[in-house]
Design a protein around this motif. Structure first.
Motif, PDB file in Angstrom:
ATOM      1  N   ARG A  55       0.859  -1.191   0.000  1.00 57.23           N
ATOM      2  CA  ARG A  55       0.000   0.000   0.000  1.00 57.23           C
ATOM      3  C   ARG A  55       0.894   1.239   0.000  1.00 57.23           C
ATOM      4  N   ILE A  56       0.693   2.113  -0.964  1.00 55.72           N
ATOM      5  CA  ILE A  56       1.493   3.331  -1.093  1.00 55.72           C
ATOM      6  C   ILE A  56       0.557   4.531  -1.141  1.00 55.72           C
ATOM      7  N   THR A  57       0.743   5.427  -0.194  1.00 54.74           N
ATOM      8  CA  THR A  57      -0.118   6.602  -0.053  1.00 54.74           C
ATOM      9  C   THR A  57       0.721   7.862  -0.197  1.00 54.74           C
ATOM     10  N   ASP A  58       0.257   8.809  -0.993  1.00 56.19           N
ATOM     11  CA  ASP A  58       0.978  10.077  -1.137  1.00 56.19           C
ATOM     12  C   ASP A  58       0.000  11.245  -1.113  1.00 56.19           C
ATOM     13  N   ASN A  59       0.529  12.437  -0.911  1.00 57.59           N
ATOM     14  CA  ASN A  59      -0.288  13.647  -0.918  1.00 57.59           C
ATOM     15  C   ASN A  59       0.009  14.506  -2.135  1.00 57.59           C
ATOM     16  N   GLY A  60       0.304  13.821  -3.252  1.00 53.62           N
ATOM     17  CA  GLY A  60       0.625  14.530  -4.486  1.00 53.62           C
ATOM     18  C   GLY A  60      -0.604  15.079  -5.187  1.00 53.62           C
ATOM     19  N   LYS A  61      -0.444  15.338  -6.473  1.00 53.29           N
ATOM     20  CA  LYS A  61      -1.488  16.027  -7.241  1.00 53.29           C
ATOM     21  C   LYS A  61      -2.692  15.140  -7.561  1.00 53.29           C
ATOM     22  N   GLY A  62      -2.510  13.840  -7.505  1.00 53.76           N
ATOM     23  CA  GLY A  62      -3.609  12.951  -7.871  1.00 53.76           C
ATOM     24  C   GLY A  62      -3.741  12.818  -9.382  1.00 53.76           C
ATOM     25  N   ILE A  63      -4.694  11.971  -9.808  1.00 53.26           N
ATOM     26  CA  ILE A  63      -4.928  11.722 -11.236  1.00 53.26           C
ATOM     27  C   ILE A  63      -6.335  12.181 -11.594  1.00 53.26           C
ATOM     28  N   GLU A  64      -6.444  12.937 -12.664  1.00 51.78           N
ATOM     29  CA  GLU A  64      -7.755  13.396 -13.115  1.00 51.78           C
ATOM     30  C   GLU A  64      -8.636  12.202 -13.512  1.00 51.78           C
ATOM     31  N   LYS A  65      -9.922  12.340 -13.253  1.00 54.05           N
ATOM     32  CA  LYS A  65     -10.864  11.243 -13.499  1.00 54.05           C
ATOM     33  C   LYS A  65     -10.775  10.709 -14.916  1.00 54.05           C
ATOM     34  N   GLU A  66     -10.700  11.607 -15.882  1.00 56.75           N
ATOM     35  CA  GLU A  66     -10.690  11.174 -17.284  1.00 56.75           C
ATOM     36  C   GLU A  66      -9.367  10.527 -17.703  1.00 56.75           C
ATOM     37  N   ASP A  67      -8.322  10.662 -16.853  1.00 59.23           N
ATOM     38  CA  ASP A  67      -7.023  10.090 -17.198  1.00 59.23           C
ATOM     39  C   ASP A  67      -6.752   8.753 -16.513  1.00 59.23           C
ATOM     40  N   ILE A  68      -7.616   8.357 -15.592  1.00 55.37           N
ATOM     41  CA  ILE A  68      -7.320   7.173 -14.785  1.00 55.37           C
ATOM     42  C   ILE A  68      -7.179   5.925 -15.642  1.00 55.37           C
ATOM     43  N   ARG A  69      -8.150   5.655 -16.499  1.00 53.52           N
ATOM     44  CA  ARG A  69      -8.054   4.446 -17.329  1.00 53.52           C
ATOM     45  C   ARG A  69      -6.853   4.524 -18.270  1.00 53.52           C
ATOM     46  N   LYS A  70      -6.614   5.704 -18.855  1.00 54.13           N
ATOM     47  CA  LYS A  70      -5.486   5.860 -19.776  1.00 54.13           C
ATOM     48  C   LYS A  70      -4.150   5.600 -19.092  1.00 54.13           C
ATOM     49  N   ALA A  71      -4.073   5.916 -17.802  1.00 51.51           N
ATOM     50  CA  ALA A  71      -2.814   5.746 -17.074  1.00 51.51           C
ATOM     51  C   ALA A  71      -2.371   4.296 -17.041  1.00 51.51           C
ATOM     52  N   PHE A  72      -3.309   3.353 -17.196  1.00 55.46           N
ATOM     53  CA  PHE A  72      -2.978   1.932 -17.130  1.00 55.46           C
ATOM     54  C   PHE A  72      -2.727   1.325 -18.513  1.00 55.46           C
ATOM     55  N   TYR A  73      -2.811   2.143 -19.578  1.00 50.05           N
ATOM     56  CA  TYR A  73      -2.469   1.636 -20.905  1.00 50.05           C
ATOM     57  C   TYR A  73      -0.953   1.534 -21.029  1.00 50.05           C
ATOM     58  N   ARG A  74      -0.483   0.619 -21.879  1.00 47.47           N
ATOM     59  CA  ARG A  74       0.955   0.531 -22.133  1.00 47.47           C
ATOM     60  C   ARG A  74       1.443   1.783 -22.854  1.00 47.47           C
ATOM     61  N   HIS A  75       2.596   2.254 -22.412  1.00 43.94           N
ATOM     62  CA  HIS A  75       3.262   3.424 -22.989  1.00 43.94           C
ATOM     63  C   HIS A  75       2.386   4.677 -22.922  1.00 43.94           C
ATOM     64  N   ALA A  76       1.595   4.752 -21.863  1.00 43.83           N
ATOM     65  CA  ALA A  76       0.831   5.974 -21.600  1.00 43.83           C
ATOM     66  C   ALA A  76       1.540   6.733 -20.485  1.00 43.83           C
ATOM     67  N   THR A  77       1.882   7.990 -20.716  1.00 39.67           N
ATOM     68  CA  THR A  77       2.649   8.751 -19.729  1.00 39.67           C
ATOM     69  C   THR A  77       2.347  10.235 -19.859  1.00 39.67           C
ATOM     70  N   SER A  78       2.438  10.932 -18.748  1.00 42.80           N
ATOM     71  CA  SER A  78       2.283  12.381 -18.743  1.00 42.80           C
ATOM     72  C   SER A  78       3.639  13.071 -18.701  1.00 42.80           C
ATOM     73  N   LYS A  79       4.728  12.280 -18.710  1.00 37.05           N
ATOM     74  CA  LYS A  79       6.069  12.827 -18.490  1.00 37.05           C
ATOM     75  C   LYS A  79       6.732  13.338 -19.763  1.00 37.05           C
ATOM     76  N   ILE A  80       6.421  12.721 -20.920  1.00 35.01           N
ATOM     77  CA  ILE A  80       7.014  13.164 -22.182  1.00 35.01           C
ATOM     78  C   ILE A  80       5.923  13.236 -23.245  1.00 35.01           C
ATOM     79  N   GLN A  81       6.193  14.016 -24.288  1.00 37.68           N
ATOM     80  CA  GLN A  81       5.230  14.170 -25.375  1.00 37.68           C
ATOM     81  C   GLN A  81       5.714  13.538 -26.673  1.00 37.68           C
ATOM     82  N   SER A  82       7.061  13.573 -26.891  1.00 35.07           N
ATOM     83  CA  SER A  82       7.597  13.059 -28.143  1.00 35.07           C
ATOM     84  C   SER A  82       9.026  12.584 -27.942  1.00 35.07           C
TER      85      SER A  82
END
Length: 626
Positions: A55-82
């Motif tokens: 169990r890992i708990t943090d007080n960071g920014k969280g994940i937007e509702k519309e991005d939650i499913r996308k976050a679990f796709y392969r090679h889906a990331t908010s860290k780089i664009q290209s």
């Protein structure tokens, strides 16, 4: 043989194997994501070494509702664009493989809420298949609960080690993460036992003390320096806390914990003149370099980096560490143990990062927290049932009992006071202006000299001291290509084996550079006509043969280190031996010559030339201080 196209589920499990090979891999990826999300407090709790639950708990920014499913796709990331972003990565995670890999081989539950949202979202995905997506009350930040690692990949599960071993790997990982980011408060709980807690106050030395204790924290040298376009910031250890393995060599590239042979080489060569053979230094420092000059996209676990100019990194790190070590008083201090007959309360041992006695404050058995007071009496136990399947953990796992928290703080502060007492600066001994203040008491065991200075007693090893003097004097001549020679008349004749003759002929130029003049005398015999004058007091034949043997045995380090090793061997042979009487005047001369050296505190082989015992230790031993 027919070629098959693998199905998506099999592809995901194979890909997961590159990122997730054990529970610590999961912790690493999720904690790094929490750091990238701007968390200032992160709690990691595991059961059965992380195999059954993480169990890992943090007080960071969280994940937007519309991005939650996308976050679990392969090679889906908010860290780089290209592709262009790959050479300028400023985050720990970026590959977009972590969440898809974890959910492919485990049961994952996510609870997340962004700032300003009225409710959070609970998302459950098992073996890559979505099970639930619903609104839930939650604090800002993110909680991941990962259960039953490799439950659907039996072939991988059988390669997991015991819960103790897997938990140990996570514990080590958490220490590395805490050391890399002293500005973040980390908590680590294994089973129901707290193992690590840092304050997040930004002070690296406090984190080092929390993890490694008073002895190491009291023997650190601060590093904050720049060479070229590379900066190094952190701490390195004095030789007294060296270890027999490289486990304590810890370094970070732009706050990313890595292992790199070039940096390892720079560290060990900087310490080459300070440590004995097969001893390795304690280091915790960050190396800061322009992101465009390194490639972190080398290894799926991101444990390796590639430098555009590795040699420059090596030279810069080595130079900075050498500057940090030079001129520091690194005399080993002897601390007398408490007398066995002295009454004192023995405390139970623990592997807790807060120190050996942390479990005295917060022991736990079968979900029961039991407080133990200083008189040894137990307070009525209070039940603290933990619902593993609870949908929402307490925010940041608040300490279960206020009194236990107070006891923990009091214990930490008391230990810290002891540690700070050892930080009192001892007056520099080996400075020329202090020569008249040093009281030379006398020689003991025909080997050691007792010196009194300030509130300390120092013991000097006459052999180690003389060896170091000869070594540095010769190295200065050698580096300036100005080695003085002493002619031997008549020459000394030595008989050599065929192997020795081959080695001598191969390295004759090196022998000449070091001050030897050697000619063939006929057959297997050679004539030694001169030796380096610095070592004229040595047995001349033995000096030559020992040096020759060092070539036969070879070297495991660089050419420069090999030359230093041979010169150290010559200095050892020429230095005054232990169990030899020398006069007080000769001892005073040794002290004076030591004062002129760059590093007077260790012989070329790393042994101390001087050790210290404070007046405080004597007073404590004779019970003048209780």
């Amino acid at each position: 043989m027919a070629i098959n196209i693998l199905d998506e589920e099999t592809i995901n499990k194979i890909a997961a194997g590159e990122v997730v090979d054990r529970p610590s891999s999961i912790v690493k990826e999720l904690v790094e994501n929490a750091i990238d999300a701007g968390a200032s407090a992160i709690t990691v709790e595991i059961k059965d070494g992380g195999i059954s639950m993480i169990r890992i708990t943090d007080n960071g920014k969280g994940i937007e509702k519309e991005d939650i499913r996308k976050a679990f796709y392969r090679h889906a990331t908010s860290k780089i664009q290209s592709e262009k972003d790959l050479m300028n990565i400023g985050t720990l995670g970026f590959r977009g493989e972590a969440l898809s890999s974890i959910c492919a081989v485990a049961q994952v539950e996510l609870i997340t809420k962004t700032e300003g949202s009225l409710t959070g979202i609970r998302y459950e995905i098992n073996g890559g298949k979505e099970e639930a997506f619903e609104e839930i009350g939650a604090p800002d930040g993110t909680t991941f609960v990962v259960r039953n690692v490799f439950y659907n990949v039996p072939a991988r599960q059988k390669f997991l080690k015991s819960p103790t071993s897997e938990g140990g790997a996570i514990s080590t990982l958490m220490e590395h993460l805490a050391l890399s980011r002293p500005d973040i408060s980390f908590r680590f709980i294994s089973g129901s036992s707290p193992k690590l807690q840092t304050t997040g106050n930004g002070k690296l030395k406090d984190v080092i003390y929390t993890i490694y204790g008073r002895e190491i924290a009291a023997n650190l040298i601060e590093v904050d320096d720049t060479e070229g376009n590379i900066s190094v910031k952190g701490f390195i250890g004095k030789p007294v806390i060296a270890r027999s393995t490289r486990a304590m060599e810890q370094y970070y590239i732009n706050d990313r914990f890595i292992k790199n042979n070039m940096i390892q080489k720079a560290i060990e060569e900087a310490y080459d003149n300070y440590l004995m053979l097969h001893k390795y230094p304690f280091t915790v420092f960050g190396i800061y370099i322009d992101q465009e000059l390194l490639d972190v996209n080398v290894h799926p676990a991101k444990m390796e980096v590639r430098f555009s100019d590795a040699q420059q990194v090596y030279e810069s790190v080595k130079t900075i560490l050498l500057r940090a070590l030079a001129g520091k008083q690194i005399i080993n201090r002897v601390e007398l143990p408490e007398a066995k007959e002295a009454p004192r309360q023995e405390l139970p041992a623990s592997d807790s990062a807060f120190g050996k006695n942390f479990d005295l404050i917060w022991p736990s058995t079968n979900n029961r927290a039991v407080e133990i007071f200083e008189d040894g009496n137990k307070k009525e136990p209070v039940m603290h049932e933990q619902a593993e399947d609870a949908r929402l953990p307490e925010p940041f796992e608040q300490v279960r009992n206020e009194e236990a928290t107070l006891k923990k703080q009091m214990f930490f502060e008391e230990e810290k006071k002891k540690y700070e007492q050892t930080e009192l600066i001892t007056p520099e001994l080996l400075h020329e202006e202090n020569l008249t203040k040093i009281n030379v008491i006398g020689q003991i065991f025909k080997t050691y000299w007792i010196l009194e200075y300030g509130d300390s007693v120092y013991m000097m090893d006459q052999h180690a001291a003389h060896e170091k003097i000869l070594f540095e004097q010769f190295m200065e001549e050698f580096d300036n290509a100005n080695v003085s020679r002493q002619t031997i008349n008549p020459p000394i004749i030595v008989s050599l084996t065929e192997e020795q003759i081959g080695i001598l002929n191969e390295h004759m130029d090196s022998f000449e550079e070091m001050g030897f003049e050697i000619d063939e005398f006929g057959g297997n015999e050679y004539a030694i006509r001169s030796i380096p004058s610095n070592f004229s007091s040595a047995d001349k034949k033995e000096l030559f043969l020992e040096t020759l043997d060092s070539y036969v045995s070879g070297s495991t380090r660089s050419l420069q280190s090999s030359v230093r090793g041979r010169i150290a061997t010559m200095a050892c042979k020429a230095a005054v031996k232990g169990n030899t009487y020398i006069s007080k005047e000769e001892a005073e001369r040794l002290i004076k010559d030591l004062m002129k050296l760059k590093n007077p505190y260790n012989c070329p082989h790393g042994r101390p030339t001087i050790i210290e015992m404070t007046k405080y230790e004597f007073d404590r031993k004779f019970k003048r201080i209780i």
